[in-house]
Design a protein around this motif. Sequence first.
Motif, PDB file in Angstrom:
ATOM      1  N   TYR A  89      25.645  53.561 -67.887  1.00 29.99           N
ATOM      2  CA  TYR A  89      25.469  53.713 -69.174  1.00 29.99           C
ATOM      3  C   TYR A  89      25.163  52.095 -69.605  1.00 29.99           C
ATOM      4  CZ  TYR A  89      27.071  58.445 -70.081  1.00 29.99           C
ATOM      5  OH  TYR A  89      26.907  59.786 -70.132  1.00 29.99           O
ATOM      6  N   TYR A 103      25.535  59.003 -77.923  1.00 27.41           N
ATOM      7  CA  TYR A 103      24.822  59.102 -76.811  1.00 27.41           C
ATOM      8  C   TYR A 103      23.177  59.169 -77.088  1.00 27.41           C
ATOM      9  CZ  TYR A 103      28.990  60.496 -74.495  1.00 27.41           C
ATOM     10  OH  TYR A 103      30.234  60.632 -73.736  1.00 27.41           O
ATOM     11  N   GLU A 163      23.046  66.000 -73.067  1.00 26.61           N
ATOM     12  CA  GLU A 163      23.574  67.233 -73.559  1.00 26.61           C
ATOM     13  C   GLU A 163      22.532  68.142 -74.436  1.00 26.61           C
ATOM     14  OE1 GLU A 163      24.448  67.311 -77.362  1.00 26.61           O
ATOM     15  OE2 GLU A 163      22.982  65.879 -76.819  1.00 26.61           O
TER      16      GLU A 163
HETATM   17  P1  5GP Z   1      29.982  61.656 -70.369  1.00 25.21           P
HETATM   18  O1  5GP Z   1      30.745  60.852 -71.611  1.00 25.21           O
HETATM   19  O2  5GP Z   1      30.838  62.668 -69.560  1.00 25.21           O
HETATM   20  O3  5GP Z   1      29.405  60.564 -69.363  1.00 25.21           O
HETATM   21  O4  5GP Z   1      28.613  62.411 -71.083  1.00 25.21           O
HETATM   22  C1  5GP Z   1      28.938  63.173 -72.215  1.00 25.21           C
HETATM   23  C2  5GP Z   1      27.883  64.118 -72.340  1.00 25.21           C
HETATM   24  O5  5GP Z   1      26.608  63.183 -72.917  1.00 25.21           O
HETATM   25  C3  5GP Z   1      27.151  64.603 -70.921  1.00 25.21           C
HETATM   26  O6  5GP Z   1      26.818  66.144 -71.455  1.00 25.21           O
HETATM   27  C4  5GP Z   1      25.940  63.834 -70.914  1.00 25.21           C
HETATM   28  O7  5GP Z   1      24.947  64.528 -70.168  1.00 25.21           O
HETATM   29  C5  5GP Z   1      25.424  63.772 -72.237  1.00 25.21           C
HETATM   30  N1  5GP Z   1      24.642  62.572 -72.404  1.00 25.21           N
HETATM   31  C6  5GP Z   1      24.526  61.415 -71.743  1.00 25.21           C
HETATM   32  N2  5GP Z   1      23.639  60.699 -72.043  1.00 25.21           N
HETATM   33  C7  5GP Z   1      22.940  61.248 -73.145  1.00 25.21           C
HETATM   34  C8  5GP Z   1      21.888  60.739 -74.124  1.00 25.21           C
HETATM   35  O8  5GP Z   1      21.323  59.656 -73.942  1.00 25.21           O
HETATM   36  N3  5GP Z   1      21.563  61.745 -74.877  1.00 25.21           N
HETATM   37  C9  5GP Z   1      22.332  62.769 -75.162  1.00 25.21           C
HETATM   38  N4  5GP Z   1      21.870  63.667 -76.127  1.00 25.21           N
HETATM   39  N5  5GP Z   1      23.135  63.061 -74.297  1.00 25.21           N
HETATM   40  C10 5GP Z   1      23.683  62.548 -73.302  1.00 25.21           C
END
Ligand code: 5GP
Length: 207
Positions: free
Chosen positions: A53, A81, A103
Amino acid sequence: MKHSGILIVVSGFSGAGKGTLMKQLVHAYDNYALSVSMTTRKPRPGEQEGREYFFVTREEFEEKIEQNGLVEYAQYCDNYYGTPREYVEKQLEKGKDVILEIEIQGALKVKKAFPTALLLFVMPPSAGELKKRLEGRGTESREVIQKRLRRASEEADGIENYDYIVINDKLDECVEQMHSLIQAAHYSPVRNEELIENMRKELEALK
Ligand code: 5GP
């Protein structure tokens, strides 16, 4: 038949193994570009700025929203996100298939803005396996794991909005299956409007 790049949205419950899956897919084939999201969540041990990220503050994130610098964004378990716009647009222009691992709220926004986007949903073999993987990761507190499991149950309500489901049981098989689905999507009429239009024109000219 030459194809332009397509936008691929990959969602799945937290702990379903999407991250590993995407890394392997991008490694195995060279026509994919993996978008790196921006988040206000803190890095987990082993995560690198700009690789998993772009880690930013809430202020920085909100500034990016105001500049229209994101394709979509959503709040997930108390954090923002979002998908930076510039990378996605550049890679699509180059003819790459761009993968967004996001997501469900974000996925639905992408589908609205880009109706030809391909939406894939990754599922673990079972709910029990999901819990085991989340606990096995060892990077989140019990409270966070509970939150993510509740969120998984909410997200399960939206699976019908996706084009295909992929079960992540054996990693290699799952990668191959995803690649095949994406390849097939390139041949659907909705993603080949120009080709169809040209054929129609040529047929007209032959009349
Ligand atoms: P994690 O904290 O586990 O890395 O991510 C949490 C959730 O956020 C996961 O379902 C992931 O797919 C989602 N996510 C990651 N990047 C983005 C983004 O750019 N936009 C959205 N809407 N969701 C995201």
